[in-house]
Design a protein around this motif. Structure first.
Motif, PDB file in Angstrom:
ATOM      1  N   VAL A 186      42.125  44.129  52.002  1.00  0.00           N
ATOM      2  CA  VAL A 186      41.269  44.664  50.835  1.00  0.00           C
ATOM      3  C   VAL A 186      41.993  44.727  49.766  1.00  0.00           C
ATOM      4  CG1 VAL A 186      40.489  47.209  50.115  1.00  0.00           C
ATOM      5  CG2 VAL A 186      40.276  46.346  52.511  1.00  0.00           C
ATOM      6  N   LEU A 187      43.339  44.926  49.529  1.00  0.00           N
ATOM      7  CA  LEU A 187      44.175  44.859  48.327  1.00  0.00           C
ATOM      8  C   LEU A 187      43.939  43.263  47.638  1.00  0.00           C
ATOM      9  CD1 LEU A 187      47.807  46.407  49.174  1.00  0.00           C
ATOM     10  CD2 LEU A 187      46.007  47.169  47.557  1.00  0.00           C
ATOM     11  N   TRP A 188      43.761  42.282  48.426  1.00  0.00           N
ATOM     12  CA  TRP A 188      43.707  40.935  48.027  1.00  0.00           C
ATOM     13  C   TRP A 188      42.204  40.915  47.294  1.00  0.00           C
ATOM     14  CZ3 TRP A 188      46.355  37.336  46.123  1.00  0.00           C
ATOM     15  CH2 TRP A 188      47.785  37.026  46.514  1.00  0.00           C
ATOM     16  N   LEU A 189      41.291  41.438  47.907  1.00  0.00           N
ATOM     17  CA  LEU A 189      39.708  41.594  47.409  1.00  0.00           C
ATOM     18  C   LEU A 189      39.842  42.297  46.041  1.00  0.00           C
ATOM     19  CD1 LEU A 189      37.776  41.944  50.527  1.00  0.00           C
ATOM     20  CD2 LEU A 189      37.930  40.146  49.301  1.00  0.00           C
ATOM     21  N   MET A 190      40.610  43.374  46.111  1.00  0.00           N
ATOM     22  CA  MET A 190      40.839  44.273  44.979  1.00  0.00           C
ATOM     23  C   MET A 190      41.054  43.546  43.591  1.00  0.00           C
ATOM     24  SD  MET A 190      42.656  47.932  44.564  1.00  0.00           S
ATOM     25  CE  MET A 190      42.497  48.269  46.224  1.00  0.00           C
ATOM     26  N   PHE A 191      42.247  42.917  44.106  1.00  0.00           N
ATOM     27  CA  PHE A 191      43.014  42.088  42.964  1.00  0.00           C
ATOM     28  C   PHE A 191      41.940  40.999  42.568  1.00  0.00           C
ATOM     29  CE2 PHE A 191      44.919  37.863  42.082  1.00  0.00           C
ATOM     30  CZ  PHE A 191      45.613  38.152  41.064  1.00  0.00           C
ATOM     31  N   LEU A 192      41.013  40.177  43.356  1.00  0.00           N
ATOM     32  CA  LEU A 192      40.026  39.273  42.868  1.00  0.00           C
ATOM     33  C   LEU A 192      39.288  39.986  42.096  1.00  0.00           C
ATOM     34  CD1 LEU A 192      40.004  36.976  46.029  1.00  0.00           C
ATOM     35  CD2 LEU A 192      41.206  36.569  43.956  1.00  0.00           C
ATOM     36  N   ALA A 193      38.685  41.075  42.362  1.00  0.00           N
ATOM     37  CA  ALA A 193      37.580  41.584  41.715  1.00  0.00           C
ATOM     38  C   ALA A 193      38.105  42.167  40.242  1.00  0.00           C
ATOM     39  CB  ALA A 193      36.990  42.948  42.489  1.00  0.00           C
ATOM     40  N   THR A 194      39.216  42.788  40.238  1.00  0.00           N
ATOM     41  CA  THR A 194      40.006  43.198  39.061  1.00  0.00           C
ATOM     42  C   THR A 194      40.029  42.046  38.032  1.00  0.00           C
ATOM     43  OG1 THR A 194      40.880  45.068  40.183  1.00  0.00           O
ATOM     44  CG2 THR A 194      41.669  44.584  38.041  1.00  0.00           C
ATOM     45  N   LEU A 195      40.667  40.990  38.825  1.00  0.00           N
ATOM     46  CA  LEU A 195      40.737  39.794  37.878  1.00  0.00           C
ATOM     47  C   LEU A 195      39.533  39.175  37.138  1.00  0.00           C
ATOM     48  CD1 LEU A 195      42.491  37.432  36.963  1.00  0.00           C
ATOM     49  CD2 LEU A 195      42.185  36.299  39.058  1.00  0.00           C
ATOM     50  N   CYS A 196      38.433  39.168  38.074  1.00  0.00           N
ATOM     51  CA  CYS A 196      37.301  38.644  37.369  1.00  0.00           C
ATOM     52  C   CYS A 196      36.645  39.792  36.307  1.00  0.00           C
ATOM     53  CB  CYS A 196      36.258  38.416  38.804  1.00  0.00           C
ATOM     54  SG  CYS A 196      36.824  37.220  39.794  1.00  0.00           S
ATOM     55  N   PHE A 197      36.826  41.005  36.627  1.00  0.00           N
ATOM     56  CA  PHE A 197      36.526  42.079  35.842  1.00  0.00           C
ATOM     57  C   PHE A 197      37.218  41.705  34.252  1.00  0.00           C
ATOM     58  CE2 PHE A 197      37.621  46.089  34.146  1.00  0.00           C
ATOM     59  CZ  PHE A 197      36.448  46.414  33.371  1.00  0.00           C
ATOM     60  N   CYS A 198      38.455  41.723  34.594  1.00  0.00           N
ATOM     61  CA  CYS A 198      39.394  41.635  33.132  1.00  0.00           C
ATOM     62  C   CYS A 198      39.034  40.345  32.545  1.00  0.00           C
ATOM     63  CB  CYS A 198      40.836  41.714  33.724  1.00  0.00           C
ATOM     64  SG  CYS A 198      41.188  43.228  34.259  1.00  0.00           S
ATOM     65  N   LEU A 199      38.891  39.096  33.174  1.00  0.00           N
ATOM     66  CA  LEU A 199      38.502  37.870  32.631  1.00  0.00           C
ATOM     67  C   LEU A 199      37.321  37.640  32.015  1.00  0.00           C
ATOM     68  CD1 LEU A 199      40.266  35.192  32.395  1.00  0.00           C
ATOM     69  CD2 LEU A 199      39.086  34.430  34.510  1.00  0.00           C
ATOM     70  N   THR A 200      36.250  38.613  32.081  1.00  0.00           N
ATOM     71  CA  THR A 200      35.017  38.545  31.713  1.00  0.00           C
ATOM     72  C   THR A 200      34.566  39.424  30.348  1.00  0.00           C
ATOM     73  OG1 THR A 200      34.342  39.769  33.592  1.00  0.00           O
ATOM     74  CG2 THR A 200      33.841  37.349  33.811  1.00  0.00           C
ATOM     75  N   TRP A 201      35.434  40.318  30.224  1.00  0.00           N
ATOM     76  CA  TRP A 201      35.082  41.241  29.124  1.00  0.00           C
ATOM     77  C   TRP A 201      36.397  41.728  28.485  1.00  0.00           C
ATOM     78  CZ3 TRP A 201      33.288  47.022  30.268  1.00  0.00           C
ATOM     79  CH2 TRP A 201      32.293  47.406  29.028  1.00  0.00           C
ATOM     80  N   GLN A 202      36.525  41.500  27.091  1.00  0.00           N
ATOM     81  CA  GLN A 202      37.568  41.985  26.297  1.00  0.00           C
ATOM     82  C   GLN A 202      37.845  43.241  26.138  1.00  0.00           C
ATOM     83  OE1 GLN A 202      34.413  41.156  25.275  1.00  0.00           O
ATOM     84  NE2 GLN A 202      33.757  41.794  22.933  1.00  0.00           N
ATOM     85  N   PHE A 203      37.052  44.308  26.548  1.00  0.00           N
ATOM     86  CA  PHE A 203      37.346  45.719  26.616  1.00  0.00           C
ATOM     87  C   PHE A 203      37.974  46.036  28.049  1.00  0.00           C
ATOM     88  CE2 PHE A 203      33.940  46.109  23.477  1.00  0.00           C
ATOM     89  CZ  PHE A 203      34.836  45.937  22.307  1.00  0.00           C
ATOM     90  N   ASN A 204      38.457  44.804  28.862  1.00  0.00           N
ATOM     91  CA  ASN A 204      38.987  45.468  30.212  1.00  0.00           C
ATOM     92  C   ASN A 204      40.223  46.319  29.901  1.00  0.00           C
ATOM     93  OD1 ASN A 204      41.485  43.772  29.749  1.00  0.00           O
ATOM     94  ND2 ASN A 204      39.947  42.325  29.377  1.00  0.00           N
ATOM     95  N   GLN A 205      40.934  46.209  29.167  1.00  0.00           N
ATOM     96  CA  GLN A 205      42.276  47.069  29.077  1.00  0.00           C
ATOM     97  C   GLN A 205      42.046  48.372  28.788  1.00  0.00           C
ATOM     98  OE1 GLN A 205      44.379  46.616  25.085  1.00  0.00           O
ATOM     99  NE2 GLN A 205      43.067  45.121  24.872  1.00  0.00           N
ATOM    100  N   PHE A 206      40.854  48.630  28.092  1.00  0.00           N
ATOM    101  CA  PHE A 206      40.430  50.202  27.983  1.00  0.00           C
ATOM    102  C   PHE A 206      39.893  50.844  29.102  1.00  0.00           C
ATOM    103  CE2 PHE A 206      40.307  47.920  23.773  1.00  0.00           C
ATOM    104  CZ  PHE A 206      41.317  48.645  23.148  1.00  0.00           C
ATOM    105  N   ILE A 207      39.187  50.063  29.850  1.00  0.00           N
ATOM    106  CA  ILE A 207      38.475  50.709  30.982  1.00  0.00           C
ATOM    107  C   ILE A 207      39.650  50.732  32.111  1.00  0.00           C
ATOM    108  CG2 ILE A 207      36.966  50.194  32.776  1.00  0.00           C
ATOM    109  CD1 ILE A 207      36.000  50.281  30.015  1.00  0.00           C
ATOM    110  N   LEU A 208      40.621  49.720  32.220  1.00  0.00           N
ATOM    111  CA  LEU A 208      41.518  49.886  33.112  1.00  0.00           C
ATOM    112  C   LEU A 208      42.651  50.891  32.707  1.00  0.00           C
ATOM    113  CD1 LEU A 208      42.868  46.446  34.225  1.00  0.00           C
ATOM    114  CD2 LEU A 208      41.182  47.784  35.205  1.00  0.00           C
ATOM    115  N   LEU A 209      42.703  51.427  31.278  1.00  0.00           N
ATOM    116  CA  LEU A 209      43.569  52.624  31.078  1.00  0.00           C
ATOM    117  C   LEU A 209      43.021  53.875  31.870  1.00  0.00           C
ATOM    118  CD1 LEU A 209      45.488  53.863  29.594  1.00  0.00           C
ATOM    119  CD2 LEU A 209      43.934  53.977  27.382  1.00  0.00           C
ATOM    120  N   VAL A 210      41.635  54.060  31.727  1.00  0.00           N
ATOM    121  CA  VAL A 210      41.193  55.091  32.321  1.00  0.00           C
ATOM    122  C   VAL A 210      41.162  55.208  33.681  1.00  0.00           C
ATOM    123  CG1 VAL A 210      38.623  56.067  32.411  1.00  0.00           C
ATOM    124  CG2 VAL A 210      39.137  55.185  30.231  1.00  0.00           C
ATOM    125  N   GLN A 211      41.170  54.031  34.170  1.00  0.00           N
ATOM    126  CA  GLN A 211      41.432  53.664  35.842  1.00  0.00           C
ATOM    127  C   GLN A 211      42.673  54.330  36.102  1.00  0.00           C
ATOM    128  OE1 GLN A 211      40.835  50.380  37.941  1.00  0.00           O
ATOM    129  NE2 GLN A 211      39.097  51.217  38.857  1.00  0.00           N
TER     130      GLN A 211
END
Length: 733
Positions: free
Chosen positions: A244-269
């Motif tokens: 699950v951690l690996w799946l979480m990493f891949l999903a987070t990587l794809c999320f961050c790679l496709t949107w420039q505002f990823n850092q602000f969303i991850l800050l909230v998370q």
């Protein structure tokens, strides 16, 4: 600018031990029925298989639904290629142009090289587009289309839009899984998918903004939330946690790679994880793993984006480093009485925040990073903490999408019965969380004991996966309330959270306990009857409306823009540089391939300054000053739009010309108050005065094209120019 017109002829197991104790108020995840040797029974396998079929079917239904709406709104299959490209509005056109560029390159290697060393997106500058923008998805699709044997029967534009629409299926399936994991019933997933589709206006805008980065990233964000929910579930085996951690990493990587505002969303998370840790709702190991997944994803994107400094200078990275550092050195945080623990938590929070801002300030100074300062200017101005005349901040503040969430949103959500179970579930769980938090802070003897053991000894407890999703909907709900555009981060998860409240055991157990008739049979009967009744009501009320909606046929109609793009493609040199509004220039790049002075991707300080300078064509400036600015940007042609020069969409003070006047210290047009320090401009508005063909204007600008919407002027230049710049340009009225 783009109009839509009606097409002619169209109509508008048994539970024991601690499980029984927990079920008094807050039961754990519903176990699947197994045989004595731990193997699933055939009934369990059949039930799970049906659930997966329902989830995938709902995902495909959503995909087909938005694709049908897109086709019916534009008659996309029947319009010309230039009209299809114009339909990619504003920044969507800019992103799609790079997919088109990859397809037209002689080879994949040449296409990548052109993106890494691009000199057509910003005149007189060579930039690395893979570093500056999040366009790996366009690169990936461009490569995939070239190597797959599909060119003969699938046009490139359809391959692109069908991929984006397919991600909506992924989005719905991810929400389906999240609610299924929380409630233990796939009926919650079915209710989630139906709510997501019925509330399309508030859950997605993919059918008319296909290329927006959020439409690529939010499905992966939903997958990440599902992975976090699974990771935080009790009784997970070590090998399952690793997967699950690996799946979480891949999903987070794809999320961050496709949107420039990823850092602000991850800050909230990260703030959600920090809160869970402070309230002692998840273990230290889980906190560390979640933080490390975020850090690993951000650093991977930093490498893939050629060491993009915005990643290293992000608040999210600074906060996670600070939280881990302070947590490692601050001992005894969760010991002592209530007052002592509250004091320690307050000190802990202050230390983490202070260290976060210190690290972030030092990182930005070391990296000389100012690319994201416009976002902080916007936040300060929005809450009255910064200057109100700042041009960049005002561009955001004056757009409805960046205002407060409209109240009619809740009327629409209530109309589909989504708001009511959501609010009830939210209030009840917040009360339970407050009681549990108070119990945790008062119980100093609990320190050192595992979370599972502590929860089994308490009449009120909350699973870690439920606690995370509760705080997730609270934090992102507050973000959506403050900024309407952020609602798409909240409303999809709202569907899953509300469905969990309807189909989960928690609320129904509480209600049955209050009337002293809580039995397993009654609980199961309610948990299956209520969601089926809601689904039946939604089908009865909304199915005819959906059928009417998908039968409405319209057609793309924007002849003025088509005429402009056709003229630019046929009558101007391929190396010509165009200046104008960000939104229009993105379309010019896609449709004609001409060089731009500025564009809508606003995450660069130098580009923002150039945009403000180019926009002086709509300010009260002299023709000499405008000519000097455009020449400095390398422009050969300037396109002016009547819809901007004589804008009426915004009120006084928010029109583009007003923002420019305020930034220049000039009094605004029209009746109304002005600040006392503003002065009258010494020159008339350029975009209006240049049409008079006065000597001062014709000496520097030559009108070469005009129609009802656009006016194109060629800048007169000195003799020492390249041959391409001296090519004749045909005049068209």
């Amino acid at each position: 600018m783009t109009a839509l017109r009606q097409r002619k002829g169209s109509k508008g197991s048994k539970e024991s031990g601690p499980e029984v104790l927990n079920q008094r108020f807050y039961p754990s995840a519903e176990p699947l029925e197994r045989t004595s040797d731990g193997v699933w029974t055939w009934r369990t396998v059949l039930w799970v298989a049906i659930g997966w079929i329902v989830g995938i079917s709902l995902g495909m239904l959503c995909c087909i639904y938005v694709a049908t709406l897109h086709e019916n709104d534009l008659w996309f299959s029947n319009i010309k290629e230039v009209e299809r490209e114009i339909s990619f509005r504003t920044e969507c056109g800019l992103y799609y142009s790079y997919y088109k560029q990859m397809l037209r390159a002689p080879s994949i290697q040449q296409g990548l090289s052109e993106l890494i060393s691009d000199n057509a997106t910003e005149s007189k500058r060579t930039i690395n587009l893979l570093r500056r923008m999040n366009i790996y998805q366009e690169v990936f699709l461009g490569v995939l289309y070239r190597i797959l044997p599909i060119q003969a029967y699938l046009e490139p534009v359809y391959f692109y839009i069908y991929t984006v629409f397919s991600l909506q299926a992924v989005y719905v399936i991810a929400l389906f899984i999240t609610s299924w994991l929380l409630s233990g019933s796939w009926l919650a997933g079915a209710l989630t998918g139906v709510w997501y589709i019925l509330n399309r206006v508030d859950t997605t805008r993919v059918e008319f903004t296909i290329s927006l980065r959020e439409n690529w990233s939010l499905p992966f964000f939903a997958l990440q939330i599902a992975a976090i929910t699974c990771y935080l579930r009790p009784h997970l085996k070590p090998i399952q946690q690793k997967v699950v951690l690996w799946l979480m990493f891949l999903a987070t990587l794809c999320f961050c790679l496709t949107w420039q505002f990823n850092q602000f969303i991850l800050l909230v998370q990260a703030l959600i994880i920090f809160t869970l840790d402070c309230l002692d709702l998840i273990s230290t190991e889980q906190v560390t793993c979640l933080y490390l997944v975020q850090v690993s994803s951000l650093l991977s994107v930093w490498l893939l984006q050629f060491c993009n400094s915005m990643i290293l200078g992000s608040l999210a990275l600074s906060f996670i480093v600070s939280a881990l550092f302070v947590k490692h050195f601050q001992r005894g945080l969760k010991t002592g009485g209530l007052a002592a623990r509250l004091g320690k938590l307050l000190l802990h929070t202050v230390l983490v925040l202070a260290l976060t801002f210190t690290i972030n300030y030092l990182a930005k100074q070391a990296l000389q990073l100012r690319s994201d300062e416009h976002i902080f200017k916007f936040i300060k101005s929005k809450f009255g903490l910064g200057p109100t005349r700042d041009f960049d901040a005002s561009l955001y503040l004056c757009e409805e999408a960046f205002g407060l969430l409209p109240l009619d949103t809740f009327d629409r959500l209530a109309g589909t019965l989504l708001a009511y179970p959501y609010l009830v579930t939210l209030i009840v769980l917040l009360v339970m969380l407050a009681l549990l938090t108070l119990d945790n802070l008062c119980d100093s003897s609990a320190v050192g004991r595992p979370l599972k053991g502590r929860f089994e000894e308490r009449p009120i407890c909350m699973r870690a996966d439920v606690a995370y999703n509760l705080l997730h909907t609270v934090f992102f709900g507050l973000l959506a309330l403050s900024t309407m555009r952020m609602k798409y981060l909240w409303t999809g998860h709202m569907c899953a959270f509300a469905a969990y409240g309807v189909c989960g055991k928690e609320l129904w157990s509480l209600c049955l306990n209050m009337i002293h008739c809580n039995t397993k049979t009654k609980l199961r009967l309610i948990r299956y009857t209520v969601p089926l009744a809601i689904l039946g009501f939604l089908y009865y009320k909304f199915w005819p409306k959906l059928m009417t909606e998908v039968s409405e046929l319209r057609e793309f109609y924007d002849p003025d823009t088509v005429e402009l793009m056709t003229w630019i493609s046929s009558k101007t040199p391929k190396t010509a540089v165009f200046a104008g509004s960000m939104q229009l220039l993105a379309g010019i790049k896609l449709c004609t391939g001409r060089v731009l002075t500025n564009h809508p991707h606003y995450e660069d300080r130098a580009l923002r300054e150039r945009t403000r300078q180019v926009y002086q064509i709509y300010a009260q400036q002299s023709p000499e000053e405008v000519h000097r600015i455009l020449r400095a940007a390398g422009a050969d042609f300037v396109v002016m739009e009547d819809s901007v020069c004589y804008e009426r969409r915004h009120g006084r003070g928010c029109r583009l010309r007003d923002l420019l006047d305020l930034a220049n210290g000039h009094i605004m047009d029209g009746p109304g108050d002005n600040d006392p320090d503003l002065v009258h401009a010494s020159h008339p508005r350029f975009c209006a005065s240049v049409k008079t063909d006065g000597p001062a204007y014709t000496a520097l600008f030559t009108r070469v094209f005009q129609n009802k919407t656009f006016h194109v002027y060629k800048l007169k230049k000195g003799k020492k120019r390249a041959k391409a710049d001296r090519e004749p340009v045909a005049m068209q009225d």
